[in-house]
Enzyme design. Structure first.
Site, PDB file in Angstrom:
ATOM      1  N   LYS A   1      34.702  28.984  49.504  1.00 54.40           N
ATOM      2  CA  LYS A   1      34.460  30.140  48.638  1.00 54.40           C
ATOM      3  C   LYS A   1      33.909  31.333  49.403  1.00 54.40           C
ATOM      4  O   LYS A   1      34.361  32.451  49.205  1.00 54.40           O
ATOM      5  CB  LYS A   1      33.474  29.735  47.506  1.00 54.40           C
ATOM      6  CG  LYS A   1      33.061  30.872  46.604  1.00 54.40           C
ATOM      7  CD  LYS A   1      34.248  31.362  45.789  1.00 54.40           C
ATOM      8  CE  LYS A   1      34.128  32.763  45.275  1.00 54.40           C
ATOM      9  NZ  LYS A   1      34.526  33.809  46.222  1.00 54.40           N
TER      10      LYS A   1
ATOM     11  N   CYS B   1      46.758  22.423  52.432  1.00 52.73           N
ATOM     12  CA  CYS B   1      45.397  22.863  52.770  1.00 52.73           C
ATOM     13  C   CYS B   1      44.601  21.764  53.467  1.00 52.73           C
ATOM     14  O   CYS B   1      43.475  22.012  53.911  1.00 52.73           O
ATOM     15  CB  CYS B   1      44.655  23.297  51.510  1.00 52.73           C
ATOM     16  SG  CYS B   1      45.558  24.474  50.530  1.00 52.73           S
TER      17      CYS B   1
ATOM     18  N   HIS C   1      39.038  30.550  53.536  1.00 50.51           N
ATOM     19  CA  HIS C   1      39.931  29.391  53.486  1.00 50.51           C
ATOM     20  C   HIS C   1      41.269  29.707  54.167  1.00 50.51           C
ATOM     21  O   HIS C   1      42.284  29.889  53.493  1.00 50.51           O
ATOM     22  CB  HIS C   1      40.121  28.985  52.011  1.00 50.51           C
ATOM     23  CG  HIS C   1      40.935  27.756  51.793  1.00 50.51           C
ATOM     24  ND1 HIS C   1      41.063  26.741  52.726  1.00 50.51           N
ATOM     25  CD2 HIS C   1      41.688  27.353  50.706  1.00 50.51           C
ATOM     26  CE1 HIS C   1      41.848  25.796  52.240  1.00 50.51           C
ATOM     27  NE2 HIS C   1      42.242  26.142  51.021  1.00 50.51           N
TER      28      HIS C   1
ATOM     29  N   CYS D   1      37.283  31.743  42.979  1.00 51.88           N
ATOM     30  CA  CYS D   1      38.407  31.436  43.878  1.00 51.88           C
ATOM     31  C   CYS D   1      38.011  31.573  45.337  1.00 51.88           C
ATOM     32  O   CYS D   1      37.273  32.483  45.711  1.00 51.88           O
ATOM     33  CB  CYS D   1      39.553  32.422  43.647  1.00 51.88           C
ATOM     34  SG  CYS D   1      40.148  32.535  41.965  1.00 51.88           S
ATOM     35  N   SER D   2      38.557  30.693  46.181  1.00 52.83           N
ATOM     36  CA  SER D   2      38.465  30.927  47.619  1.00 52.83           C
ATOM     37  C   SER D   2      39.407  32.089  47.942  1.00 52.83           C
ATOM     38  O   SER D   2      40.364  32.338  47.212  1.00 52.83           O
ATOM     39  CB  SER D   2      38.882  29.671  48.398  1.00 52.83           C
ATOM     40  OG  SER D   2      40.222  29.328  48.078  1.00 52.83           O
TER      41      SER D   2
HETATM   42  N1  COA Z   1      36.303  36.081  46.138  1.00 47.83           N
HETATM   43  C1  COA Z   1      35.578  37.232  46.120  1.00 47.83           C
HETATM   44  N2  COA Z   1      36.118  38.447  46.382  1.00 47.83           N
HETATM   45  C2  COA Z   1      37.433  38.491  46.663  1.00 47.83           C
HETATM   46  C3  COA Z   1      38.235  37.340  46.702  1.00 47.83           C
HETATM   47  C4  COA Z   1      37.607  36.097  46.431  1.00 47.83           C
HETATM   48  N3  COA Z   1      38.336  34.966  46.437  1.00 47.83           N
HETATM   49  N4  COA Z   1      39.499  37.704  47.017  1.00 47.83           N
HETATM   50  C5  COA Z   1      39.494  39.029  47.183  1.00 47.83           C
HETATM   51  N5  COA Z   1      38.260  39.506  46.965  1.00 47.83           N
HETATM   52  C6  COA Z   1      37.820  40.913  46.990  1.00 47.83           C
HETATM   53  C7  COA Z   1      38.316  41.652  48.206  1.00 47.83           C
HETATM   54  O1  COA Z   1      37.388  41.604  49.261  1.00 47.83           O
HETATM   55  C8  COA Z   1      38.476  43.040  47.676  1.00 47.83           C
HETATM   56  O2  COA Z   1      37.212  43.647  47.628  1.00 47.83           O
HETATM   57  P1  COA Z   1      37.024  45.244  47.903  1.00 47.83           P
HETATM   58  O3  COA Z   1      37.834  45.922  46.850  1.00 47.83           O
HETATM   59  O4  COA Z   1      35.551  45.425  47.783  1.00 47.83           O
HETATM   60  O5  COA Z   1      37.582  45.455  49.266  1.00 47.83           O
HETATM   61  C9  COA Z   1      38.932  42.824  46.228  1.00 47.83           C
HETATM   62  O6  COA Z   1      38.450  41.524  45.875  1.00 47.83           O
HETATM   63  C10 COA Z   1      40.438  42.877  46.039  1.00 47.83           C
HETATM   64  O7  COA Z   1      41.027  42.084  47.069  1.00 47.83           O
HETATM   65  P2  COA Z   1      42.552  41.692  47.057  1.00 47.83           P
HETATM   66  O8  COA Z   1      42.870  41.124  48.404  1.00 47.83           O
HETATM   67  O9  COA Z   1      43.385  42.842  46.562  1.00 47.83           O
HETATM   68  O10 COA Z   1      42.562  40.537  45.988  1.00 47.83           O
HETATM   69  P3  COA Z   1      43.821  39.873  45.333  1.00 47.83           P
HETATM   70  O11 COA Z   1      43.792  40.201  43.884  1.00 47.83           O
HETATM   71  O12 COA Z   1      45.073  40.175  46.111  1.00 47.83           O
HETATM   72  O13 COA Z   1      43.517  38.320  45.539  1.00 47.83           O
HETATM   73  C11 COA Z   1      42.972  36.215  44.621  1.00 47.83           C
HETATM   74  C12 COA Z   1      42.529  37.658  44.816  1.00 47.83           C
HETATM   75  C13 COA Z   1      41.890  35.449  43.892  1.00 47.83           C
HETATM   76  C14 COA Z   1      44.256  36.162  43.775  1.00 47.83           C
HETATM   77  C15 COA Z   1      43.210  35.590  46.023  1.00 47.83           C
HETATM   78  O14 COA Z   1      42.021  35.617  46.752  1.00 47.83           O
HETATM   79  C16 COA Z   1      43.726  34.166  45.911  1.00 47.83           C
HETATM   80  O15 COA Z   1      44.912  33.942  45.703  1.00 47.83           O
HETATM   81  N6  COA Z   1      42.840  33.177  46.095  1.00 47.83           N
HETATM   82  C17 COA Z   1      43.230  31.776  46.005  1.00 47.83           C
HETATM   83  C18 COA Z   1      43.787  31.296  47.315  1.00 47.83           C
HETATM   84  C19 COA Z   1      44.399  29.935  47.165  1.00 47.83           C
HETATM   85  O16 COA Z   1      45.054  29.610  46.187  1.00 47.83           O
HETATM   86  N7  COA Z   1      44.233  29.097  48.181  1.00 47.83           N
HETATM   87  C20 COA Z   1      44.756  27.752  48.168  1.00 47.83           C
HETATM   88  C21 COA Z   1      43.907  26.887  47.351  1.00 47.83           C
HETATM   89  S1  COA Z   1      44.663  25.371  46.878  1.00 47.83           S
END
Ligand code: COA
Length: 385
Positions: free
Chosen positions: A329, A83, A333, A206-207
């Protein structure tokens, strides 16, 4: 070493960009930066990208992107540090200009993460953790940062509400950023009560998974002056440090040592300390990461980062604004692009063109980009002349 200036920045709207390919997204941001700088040639190009092979099946990225950009056959390479790939690309571009090898360098960052499903994205991101000790045993990045959050809470009494304050602030800032992925008003309750991802981190800690790119044009200060560029934003200090990728080999889970080391190098080179920095873009891949970063960068004492967020010091109108762009956030990201976009935000603020989120006459800003859970950190200090 020659002094280095940033003479152009470019970003596109980040989010789930289904209708655009990786190369479209990159070229759009790069052309904006070129247009913004007013140049008509590039001597070399660096591309920060974590894992285009896993996300879209494309390697040999730098040659492909420079070809699609249409600025001739130039020396170009992709740079990877998870990242922190974007921040590392910035560093390579700076070294190229500072050494005198190139005069005008384009640095871009790109990631298109939504062409795979959620599981695919989690697997791709997990390659930035230790495969044998972490990923193989099933832990993901939200899980890794949850462990760090719990350790910080136990050692310093950091609270659930303090984590929420980081999310609320960054979403507030993101509301003022037209390029941000999420335009939503968060509250302490909506963060705390969002679906649990890895205790104590909810979805709103989470981002997200993001498609996006960012680009900057760097050149020697002399060239920038000859071009009549004003106001001029220049690099004052930089630092780069690494640490073990795996959490279990670290002495302390509550601090990010690579960030502290990189910051010390950058402060020394710039001849300033944390108190001389007016604002910063830091790597808030999870809310706890912002709290730990602001401590590791020396803005706050160890254990005080959560209280600083709670008190409003880090908000837009506070004494030490953090992540005026909305941070990872809210802005999003796209991992390889993040470190470059941080520089775009700091340059916009220093030039006084950050729109509704503009700070009052900032003079010096810092960018902090981190790989994984702190296996690598890049810190840059920027000043307006
Ligand atoms: N913050 C706020 N809302 C989020 C979000 C976040 N981080 N991620 C997804 N959403 C929302 C989506 O917009 C969607 O909204 P909607 O239903 O109104 O359309 C809903 O949540 C579901 O989205 P989805 O894509 O199915 O979520 P997910 O469960 O597949 O993923 C996480 C969610 C948190 C697991 C994913 O964002 C993630 O893995 N984040 C971390 C990324 C990471 O690790 N980066 C590297 C860092 S070292």
């Amino acid at each position: 070493m020659r002094e280095v200036a940033v003479i152009g920045t470019g970003m596109n709207k980040w989010g789930e960009l289904w209708e655009k390919s990786l190369r479209d997204i990159f070229v759009e941001a790069a052309l904006k930066a070129i247009d913004n700088s007013g140049i008509d040639k590039i001597d070399s190009m660096y591309v920060g990208c974590m894992t285009s092979g896993l996300f879209v099946g494309q390697e040999h990225l730098a040659s492909l992107l420079s070809d699609y950009l249409g600025y001739g056959p130039i020396p170009t390479c992709r740079v990877e540090s998870a990242c922190a790939s974007g921040g590392l690309a910035i560093r390579q571009g700076i070294i190229d200009v500072a050494s005198g090898v190139s005069d005008i360098v384009l640095v871009g960052g790109i990631e298109k993460m939504n062409d795979v499903d959620g599981g695919g994205a989690t697997d791709a991101l997990a390659t930035a953790s230790d495969q044998e000790w972490e990923a193989f045993n099933g832990i993901t990045f939200p899980g890794i940062y949850a462990l760090m959050a719990r350790a910080h809470m136990e050692k310093y009494g950091t609270t659930r509400d303090q984590l929420s304050h980081v999310s609320v602030k960054n979403h507030n800032n993101g509301l003022l950023n037209p390029n941000a992925q999420f335009k939503l008003k968060a509250t302490l309750e909506s963060v705390k009560n969002a679906v649990m991802v890895a205790t104590p981190l909810t979805l709103m800690d989470c981002s997200p998974v993001t498609d996006g790119a960012a680009a900057v044009v760097l050149c020697s200060l002399d060239t920038a002056k000859k071009m009549g560029k004003t106001p001029l934003v220049v690099l004052k200090g930089m630092g780069h440090a690494t640490n073990s990728i795996a959490l279990h080999t670290r002495k302390d889970l509550t601090t990010i040592e690579s960030t502290t080391m990189a910051a010390q190098q950058a402060y020394k080179m710039a001849g300033v300390g944390p108190k001389d920095i007016n604002f910063a873009e830091v790597h808030d891949c999870f809310t706890i990461a912002e709290i730990m970063a602001t401590e590791s960068l020396g803005f706050f004492e160890r254990g005080e980062g959560g209280k600083a967020a709670e008190s409003g010091i880090t908000a837009l109108g506070g004494k030490m604004p953090i992540n005026t762009s909305g941070g990872l956030k809210s802005k999003g990201h796209p991992v390889g692009a993040t470190g470059v976009a941080q520089v775009c935000e700091v340059v916009s603020q220093l030039k006084g063109c950050a729109g509704d989120r503009q700070l009052k006459n900032p003079r010096r800003g810092l960018t902090h980009n981190m790989g994984g859970s702190g296996g690598s950190s890049l810190v840059h200090i920027w000043e307006v002349l």
